[in-house]
Design a protein around this motif. Sequence first.
Motif, PDB file in Angstrom:
ATOM      1  N   MET A  20     -10.354 -21.308 -14.627  1.00 52.67           N
ATOM      2  CA  MET A  20      -9.437 -20.653 -13.732  1.00 52.67           C
ATOM      3  C   MET A  20     -10.247 -19.821 -12.743  1.00 52.67           C
ATOM      4  N   PRO A  21     -10.037 -20.013 -11.450  1.00 55.05           N
ATOM      5  CA  PRO A  21     -10.787 -19.236 -10.463  1.00 55.05           C
ATOM      6  C   PRO A  21     -10.354 -17.771 -10.469  1.00 55.05           C
ATOM      7  N   ARG A  22     -11.315 -16.905 -10.217  1.00 55.29           N
ATOM      8  CA  ARG A  22     -11.021 -15.478 -10.157  1.00 55.29           C
ATOM      9  C   ARG A  22     -10.373 -15.158  -8.823  1.00 55.29           C
ATOM     10  N   PRO A  23      -9.384 -14.266  -8.822  1.00 53.81           N
ATOM     11  CA  PRO A  23      -8.765 -13.859  -7.556  1.00 53.81           C
ATOM     12  C   PRO A  23      -9.761 -13.096  -6.697  1.00 53.81           C
ATOM     13  N   HIS A  24      -9.636 -13.233  -5.385  1.00 53.43           N
ATOM     14  CA  HIS A  24     -10.510 -12.509  -4.468  1.00 53.43           C
ATOM     15  C   HIS A  24      -9.778 -12.277  -3.153  1.00 53.43           C
ATOM     16  N   GLY A  25     -10.301 -11.399  -2.340  1.00 58.23           N
ATOM     17  CA  GLY A  25      -9.705 -11.134  -1.033  1.00 58.23           C
ATOM     18  C   GLY A  25      -8.690 -10.007  -1.023  1.00 58.23           C
ATOM     19  N   PHE A  26      -8.513  -9.311  -2.144  1.00 57.22           N
ATOM     20  CA  PHE A  26      -7.551  -8.224  -2.220  1.00 57.22           C
ATOM     21  C   PHE A  26      -8.216  -6.892  -1.891  1.00 57.22           C
ATOM     22  N   ALA A  27      -7.438  -5.994  -1.328  1.00 55.93           N
ATOM     23  CA  ALA A  27      -7.898  -4.636  -1.052  1.00 55.93           C
ATOM     24  C   ALA A  27      -6.690  -3.710  -1.117  1.00 55.93           C
ATOM     25  N   TYR A  28      -6.959  -2.426  -1.278  1.00 56.56           N
ATOM     26  CA  TYR A  28      -5.863  -1.465  -1.263  1.00 56.56           C
ATOM     27  C   TYR A  28      -6.279  -0.233  -0.493  1.00 56.56           C
ATOM     28  N   GLU A  29      -5.280   0.451   0.024  1.00 55.85           N
ATOM     29  CA  GLU A  29      -5.513   1.662   0.806  1.00 55.85           C
ATOM     30  C   GLU A  29      -4.547   2.728   0.323  1.00 55.85           C
ATOM     31  N   ARG A  30      -5.096   3.890   0.001  1.00 58.37           N
ATOM     32  CA  ARG A  30      -4.265   5.031  -0.384  1.00 58.37           C
ATOM     33  C   ARG A  30      -3.825   5.745   0.879  1.00 58.37           C
ATOM     34  N   ARG A  31      -2.550   6.055   0.946  1.00 63.86           N
ATOM     35  CA  ARG A  31      -2.005   6.753   2.105  1.00 63.86           C
ATOM     36  C   ARG A  31      -1.819   8.230   1.783  1.00 63.86           C
ATOM     37  N   ARG A  32      -1.690   9.036   2.807  1.00 58.45           N
ATOM     38  CA  ARG A  32      -1.496  10.481   2.624  1.00 58.45           C
ATOM     39  C   ARG A  32      -0.200  10.815   1.894  1.00 58.45           C
ATOM     40  N   ASP A  33       0.811   9.988   2.096  1.00 55.49           N
ATOM     41  CA  ASP A  33       2.107  10.264   1.469  1.00 55.49           C
ATOM     42  C   ASP A  33       2.155   9.854  -0.005  1.00 55.49           C
ATOM     43  N   GLY A  34       1.031   9.380  -0.550  1.00 53.11           N
ATOM     44  CA  GLY A  34       0.965   8.993  -1.956  1.00 53.11           C
ATOM     45  C   GLY A  34       1.212   7.528  -2.208  1.00 53.11           C
ATOM     46  N   GLN A  79      -6.503 -10.750   2.092  1.00 55.08           N
ATOM     47  CA  GLN A  79      -7.171 -11.354   3.245  1.00 55.08           C
ATOM     48  C   GLN A  79      -6.676 -10.745   4.552  1.00 55.08           C
ATOM     49  N   GLY A  80      -6.540  -9.416   4.556  1.00 49.99           N
ATOM     50  CA  GLY A  80      -6.183  -8.689   5.760  1.00 49.99           C
ATOM     51  C   GLY A  80      -4.699  -8.581   6.055  1.00 49.99           C
ATOM     52  N   ARG A  81      -3.867  -9.236   5.270  1.00 50.52           N
ATOM     53  CA  ARG A  81      -2.414  -9.188   5.491  1.00 50.52           C
ATOM     54  C   ARG A  81      -1.745  -8.345   4.420  1.00 50.52           C
ATOM     55  N   ALA A  82      -0.740  -7.592   4.819  1.00 44.51           N
ATOM     56  CA  ALA A  82      -0.020  -6.748   3.866  1.00 44.51           C
ATOM     57  C   ALA A  82       0.623  -7.611   2.791  1.00 44.51           C
ATOM     58  N   ALA A  83       0.409  -7.239   1.532  1.00 46.60           N
ATOM     59  CA  ALA A  83       0.977  -7.989   0.421  1.00 46.60           C
ATOM     60  C   ALA A  83       1.970  -7.159  -0.370  1.00 46.60           C
ATOM     61  N   GLY A  84       1.967  -5.849  -0.178  1.00 49.98           N
ATOM     62  CA  GLY A  84       2.917  -5.009  -0.895  1.00 49.98           C
ATOM     63  C   GLY A  84       2.625  -3.542  -0.684  1.00 49.98           C
ATOM     64  N   VAL A  85       3.637  -2.724  -0.926  1.00 54.28           N
ATOM     65  CA  VAL A  85       3.508  -1.276  -0.841  1.00 54.28           C
ATOM     66  C   VAL A  85       4.053  -0.691  -2.130  1.00 54.28           C
ATOM     67  N   LEU A  86       3.273   0.169  -2.765  1.00 52.56           N
ATOM     68  CA  LEU A  86       3.687   0.839  -3.994  1.00 52.56           C
ATOM     69  C   LEU A  86       3.878   2.311  -3.691  1.00 52.56           C
ATOM     70  N   ARG A  87       4.936   2.880  -4.248  1.00 48.35           N
ATOM     71  CA  ARG A  87       5.231   4.295  -4.015  1.00 48.35           C
ATOM     72  C   ARG A  87       5.527   4.983  -5.337  1.00 48.35           C
ATOM     73  N   GLY A  88       5.361   6.291  -5.351  1.00 43.28           N
ATOM     74  CA  GLY A  88       5.740   7.106  -6.497  1.00 43.28           C
ATOM     75  C   GLY A  88       4.972   6.772  -7.756  1.00 43.28           C
ATOM     76  N   GLY A  89       5.716   6.668  -8.852  1.00 43.89           N
ATOM     77  CA  GLY A  89       5.119   6.405 -10.156  1.00 43.89           C
ATOM     78  C   GLY A  89       4.412   5.068 -10.237  1.00 43.89           C
ATOM     79  N   ARG A  90       4.935   4.081  -9.537  1.00 40.72           N
ATOM     80  CA  ARG A  90       4.274   2.753  -9.541  1.00 40.72           C
ATOM     81  C   ARG A  90       2.910   2.835  -8.894  1.00 40.72           C
ATOM     82  N   ALA A  91       2.783   3.614  -7.816  1.00 40.02           N
ATOM     83  CA  ALA A  91       1.490   3.773  -7.141  1.00 40.02           C
ATOM     84  C   ALA A  91       0.502   4.466  -8.070  1.00 40.02           C
ATOM     85  N   GLU A  92       0.947   5.503  -8.765  1.00 39.84           N
ATOM     86  CA  GLU A  92       0.070   6.222  -9.689  1.00 39.84           C
ATOM     87  C   GLU A  92      -0.392   5.319 -10.825  1.00 39.84           C
ATOM     88  N   LYS A  93       0.533   4.548 -11.386  1.00 40.31           N
ATOM     89  CA  LYS A  93       0.189   3.635 -12.479  1.00 40.31           C
ATOM     90  C   LYS A  93      -0.799   2.575 -11.998  1.00 40.31           C
TER      91      LYS A  93
END
Length: 79
Positions: free
Chosen positions: A1-15, A22-36
């Motif tokens: 099974m190939p390993r996933p690659h090309g993912f990145a994340y950015e923490r925002r000021r609002d938490g 690969q440079g495209r937005a894939a999701g936004v996590l907020r609140g408790g989900r972001a912390e987890k």
Amino acid sequence: MPRPHGFAYERRRDGSVVLTHQGRAAGVLRGGRAEKFLVEVETGDAQLMMARWTGSYRFGNERRARSHPRNQGGRTGGR
């Protein structure tokens, strides 16, 4: 099974955390989900965790499953 690659994340000021693949937005996590997510990604394989959290985790069997007799039922529509 190939390993996933090309993912990145950015923490925002609002938490919130913005996940990209690969440079495209894939999701936004907020609140408790972001912390987890931040706890998980810092303690494990970051690429694998981001793939799981975005739902972009593939097992490599999609092509084989398409030609399986069970999936040749003659029904149309759906996907």
